[in-house]
Design a protein around this motif. Sequence first.
Motif: not given
Length: 302
Positions: A43-46, A258-261, A292-296
């Motif tokens: 929840l802290s991502a947004h 989150c699998r973003c990189s 969008a998942f981690c707001s990065k």
Amino acid sequence: MELTSQNPDTAETFADKLLGFTLPGRNARGRAVRLDRVLDEVLSAHDYPAPIAHLLGEALVLGALMGGLLKGEQGQLTMQAQTTSGAVSLLVCDYRAGEMRGYAEFDPDELEGLGANPTLGALFGEGFLAITFETGGGKRYQGIVPLEGDTLAQACESYFMQSEQVPTLIRFASRKGGAGALAGGLLVQHLAEGEEGRERLHVRQDHPDWEHVAALAGTLGHDELLDPRLSMEAIAWRLFHEEEEIRIQPGAELSRGCRCSPAHYDAIIARFPAEERDAMRDDSGRIIVDCAFCSKQFELGI
């Protein structure tokens, strides 16, 4: 009554870990979970308003409960609710080997007019729920049902009944306190006996064994799901202590995953033709990707 565990030395399950159990005498299985730190991290991502935080918390609990039904570490569950006519245009979460992520897209102005505790219908209008199970063996199957009922949990119950013909009961509770968000859930299902030539139990919503299990599970209170002093094993015991046996199956440790990189997005963008990649660049020649998942934001090297 007997309470058995696959690993009797395992500590009790309180928060951010799944618990599985079966009731052999009733042909039923269950999953229970309480989200604490993991929920706060997602929840802290947004800066979600309260109704959206509640909805996403419910989606994450449901994702953990249903994802916990998968066998092995390579399976993934993805749940997506979508509409073109409601305040919430998209809700998505997924679960893979204990890693969870999720986010929601919504119209703040439309949401403001719905009040403090809008129903699922008020949030989505006429929408649909898609649930996708992917197994480690490369198999993928998906069910799509209308977003019906007052809550996302009720919509998921409809999914199991309509798409898999498995009677399912789900209980969910959440709260937002000074120490952060907390949410919990219970899922119980009736399973088919499956022997050749015998009636398949899952087509009978009124089977007496299932009616018995559902009646007991339905007595679970919100305060029990959210009591940090009450373990998931204790909840299963309270509900089903009169059964001949409860088999406890400790589940996965849960985390925000989150699998973003940059490497991940480089690999995806590299699949596009050069002219399409050029169209993605900004005035400085960079390709910037928002997660969008981690707001990065990620600047790609491709």
